[in-house]
Design a protein around this motif. Structure first.
Motif, short mmCIF file in Angstrom:
data_model
loop_
_atom_site.label_atom_id
_atom_site.label_comp_id
_atom_site.label_asym_id
_atom_site.label_seq_id
_atom_site.Cartn_x
_atom_site.Cartn_y
_atom_site.Cartn_z
N GLY A 164 0.98 -1.44 -0.20
CA GLY A 164 -0.16 -0.06 0.06
C GLY A 164 0.95 1.21 -0.22
N THR A 165 2.13 1.15 0.74
CA THR A 165 2.53 2.86 1.02
C THR A 165 3.41 2.49 -0.28
OG1 THR A 165 3.10 2.60 3.32
CG2 THR A 165 5.04 3.33 2.21
N LYS A 320 -5.06 3.27 7.96
CA LYS A 320 -5.52 3.33 9.92
C LYS A 320 -6.50 3.87 9.57
CE LYS A 320 -1.04 5.61 10.92
NZ LYS A 320 -1.12 4.71 11.74
N THR A 321 -7.95 4.51 8.76
CA THR A 321 -9.21 4.83 9.01
C THR A 321 -9.75 3.17 8.48
OG1 THR A 321 -9.43 6.14 6.92
CG2 THR A 321 -8.62 6.95 9.07
N GLY A 322 -9.65 3.19 7.26
CA GLY A 322 -9.97 2.05 5.77
C GLY A 322 -10.47 2.99 4.84
N GLY A 323 -10.96 2.38 3.87
CA GLY A 323 -11.24 3.34 2.78
C GLY A 323 -12.16 4.35 2.63
N ALA A 324 -13.57 3.20 2.92
CA ALA A 324 -14.24 3.17 2.33
C ALA A 324 -15.41 4.48 2.95
CB ALA A 324 -15.54 2.03 3.30
N ILE A 325 -14.26 4.62 4.56
CA ILE A 325 -15.10 6.13 5.14
C ILE A 325 -14.62 7.01 3.92
CG2 ILE A 325 -12.94 6.08 6.88
CD1 ILE A 325 -16.43 7.63 6.72
N LEU A 326 -13.13 7.00 4.25
CA LEU A 326 -12.48 8.03 3.11
C LEU A 326 -13.12 8.09 1.76
CD1 LEU A 326 -8.81 7.83 4.01
CD2 LEU A 326 -10.23 9.56 5.01
N THR A 327 -13.07 7.15 0.61
CA THR A 327 -13.85 7.62 -0.09
C THR A 327 -15.07 8.65 -0.03
OG1 THR A 327 -12.95 5.60 -1.42
CG2 THR A 327 -15.14 6.06 -2.94
N SER A 367 -10.61 14.26 -5.21
CA SER A 367 -10.76 13.50 -5.98
C SER A 367 -8.67 13.14 -5.41
CB SER A 367 -9.97 14.21 -8.05
OG SER A 367 -9.05 14.95 -7.94
N GLY A 368 -8.52 13.91 -4.97
CA GLY A 368 -7.10 12.82 -4.54
C GLY A 368 -7.01 12.27 -3.24
N ILE A 369 -7.54 12.41 -2.02
CA ILE A 369 -8.44 11.27 -1.49
C ILE A 369 -9.18 10.06 -1.75
CG2 ILE A 369 -10.37 11.31 0.60
CD1 ILE A 369 -9.78 14.37 1.47
N GLY A 370 -9.83 9.83 -3.01
CA GLY A 370 -10.66 9.20 -3.58
C GLY A 370 -9.54 8.68 -4.13
N ASN A 371 -8.54 8.77 -4.48
CA ASN A 371 -7.85 7.68 -5.75
C ASN A 371 -6.46 7.63 -4.55
OD1 ASN A 371 -8.45 8.93 -7.57
ND2 ASN A 371 -6.80 10.46 -7.93
N ALA A 372 -6.68 7.60 -3.65
CA ALA A 372 -5.87 6.93 -2.47
C ALA A 372 -6.97 5.96 -2.14
CB ALA A 372 -5.53 8.04 -1.57
N SER A 373 -7.31 6.42 -1.68
CA SER A 373 -8.77 5.45 -0.82
C SER A 373 -9.39 4.28 -1.06
CB SER A 373 -9.78 5.92 -0.61
OG SER A 373 -10.85 6.99 -1.11
N THR A 374 -9.87 4.50 -2.43
CA THR A 374 -10.08 3.18 -3.38
C THR A 374 -9.00 2.06 -3.32
OG1 THR A 374 -9.61 4.50 -5.40
CG2 THR A 374 -12.10 4.43 -4.58
N PHE A 375 -7.59 2.70 -4.08
CA PHE A 375 -6.23 1.99 -4.04
C PHE A 375 -6.62 1.02 -2.45
CE2 PHE A 375 -5.30 2.51 -7.74
CZ PHE A 375 -4.24 2.21 -8.00
N ARG A 376 -6.67 1.34 -1.32
CA ARG A 376 -6.36 0.42 0.06
C ARG A 376 -8.48 -0.50 0.09
NH1 ARG A 376 -7.52 -1.80 3.95
NH2 ARG A 376 -6.91 -1.56 6.20
N GLN A 377 -9.39 0.29 -1.11
CA GLN A 377 -10.50 -0.68 -0.52
C GLN A 377 -10.67 -1.75 -1.87
OE1 GLN A 377 -12.93 2.79 -1.53
NE2 GLN A 377 -14.49 1.22 -0.38
#
Length: 450
Positions: A164-165, A320-327, A367-377
């Motif tokens: 992920g990193t 740390k937070t999970g991806g869904a909430i950030l998406t 959109s930057g937040i979502g680009n990161a969170s979806t790769f975590r999801q």
């Protein structure tokens, strides 16, 4: 999706062993090679993104140097790299298992010379046929395609706990290539010394003033960097023995969550890439008619710069937070930003311009937040045998963003004379995807919480 497959020991381009999950191997050999590989491939990915988006910077100057092109034709030129990138990303998904990292990264990087040299020649002659410009715009999409082989390559070199990193760093820094293209262009086109070896100057007409520029510098500046990147990749990289199971690849299309995440990633990276491509020309189209009109590339590069930086930072937050909430936060923020921006796309004066830019930069931020969170999801939603394929597929579809966004803007302007309907349309699309994400991944009792 990918598994170890030993290559002949006499083949020097392939590693005979790669077991990053073994702590002893990782510490003794794996870590150094993995981070070196990440450095080389990320450098080349920046060049790939810069080449992909250089057309969005060049088109804002074509009319001023004598090209007789309409606004619709200019938007078509910004759209073509996206059309190529999405299609090429599908192909790139299979390159690493077939050819290995060393050959794939080197040859893919060298292919960037086609649009870089081609555009450098074409912009020096205002009589260049439009169909040639369209082909060159399509060729710029070679850079966009590289993402879907570079990222799977990187994932192979790192243990799961660091993927992920590593992917966040590579994707985020790679995205900086968009800003690089839009930031460098206004600067390098004024450098006479660089152009003296590759053609003369052009007279640029901007309303009442004229100036001498060297538009060919905008693509030519990448030529030496591309050569450096390709040589570096050839001598520094090795390939990991892997094989692809086609049957496992095809199973992703039977899972409805592949299609849900495709739509969600189209919301995030599709919007990021599409608006990055259209932003300079959008500034020129909406605000270029005023006296002392803003120079598009003085502002446009801030959008992808912000989106890229946010992607790097929130990749770590998502762990740390999970991806869904950030998406969800991303989608709501993009929805609000799109509605806000719609109030400033029919300007009556330049006083509205700062609000338009603020709305657009807000879109890039979320959109930057979502680009990161979806790769975590995606690695959480899908089993390991499918996750890489889903990431490659969604990245391919989202790469059509520049084509989709530019075409929608052009069509909306042609039909209504402004872009209000476009921004309300994407706001509705964002709302739809927020609902999808919340229902399947974010709510209590969700089908696949991530």
């Amino acid at each position: 999706m990918l598994s170890q497959n030993q290559k002949p020991a006499q083949d020097p381009t392939w590693l005979s062993e790669w077991t990053p999950e073994k702590e002893s191997f990782w510490e003794s050999e794996g870590k150094a090679r993995a981070w070196k590989t990440l450095t080389v491939t990320t450098f080349n990915l920046v060049l790939a993104f810069a080449t992909w988006f250089m057309v969005s910077a060049i088109v804002t100057r074509l009319q001023g140097v004598g090209f007789n092109l309409s606004t619709t034709q200019l938007f078509w030129l910004t759209a073509m790299p996206g059309l190529a990138a999405g299609t090429l990303r599908i192909a790139h998904t299979f390159f690493i298992p077939l050819f290995g990292s060393r050959h794939t990264i080197t040859i893919s990087t060298l292919s960037l010379l086609i649009p870089a040299i081609g555009w450098g020649i074409a912009v020096q002659n205002p009589e260049t046929p439009y169909w040639v410009l369209m082909l060159l715009a399509f060729a710029a999409g070679l850079g966009g395609g590289n993402f879907s082989s570079f990222m799977p390559s990187t994932s192979l070199f790192f243990p799961k706990k660091l993927q992920g990193t590593a992917l966040g760093i590579q994707a985020g820094i790679g995205n900086f290539g968009v800003s690089l293209a839009q930031f460098l262009t206004p600067w390098v086109i004024g450098l006479a010394g660089f152009a003296s070896l590759a053609g003369g100057s052009q007279t640029f007409h901007d309303k009442t003033k004229t100036s001498e520029i060297f538009l060919q510098n905008a693509p030519y500046v990448y030529v030496p960097l591309i050569l450096i990147g390709a040589v570096w990749a050839w001598f520094a990289l090795k390939s990991i023995p892997v094989k692809a199971n086609p049957r496992q690849i095809l199973t992703i299309f039977k899972d409805k969550h592949t299609w849900v995440m495709t739509s969600i990633y189209l919301m995030t990276f599709g919007a990021f890439s599409g608006l990055s491509s259209a932003f300079p020309l959008l500034i020129k189209t909406l605000y270029g008619g005023f006296e002392n009109a803003p120079v598009p590339l003085q502002y446009a590069f801030f959008g992808p710069l912000i989106g890229s930086a946010v992607r790097v930072v929130f990749g770590m937050v998502a762990d740390k937070t999970g991806g869904a909430i950030l998406t969800t936060i991303s989608g709501v923020g993009m929805l609000t930003s799109a509605i806000f921006t719609s109030f400033y796309v029919t300007p009556k004066s330049l006083e509205e311009f700062p609000f338009f830019v603020a709305g657009m930069l807000s879109l890039f931020f979320f959109s930057g937040i979502g680009n990161a969170s979806t790769f975590r999801q995606m690695p959480v939603i899908f089993p390991a045998t499918q996750a890489a394929g889903v990431i490659g597929w969604t990245a391919a579809i989202a790469a059509y963003g520049p084509f989709i966004v530019s075409m929608l803007i052009s069509s909306t302007i042609a039909a209504t004379g402004n872009t209000v309907a476009f921004f309300y349309g994407i706001a509705a699309f964002f709302l739809f995807n927020v609902a999808l994400n919340h229902y399947f991944y974010g709510r209590k009792g969700a089908e696949r919480p991530s």
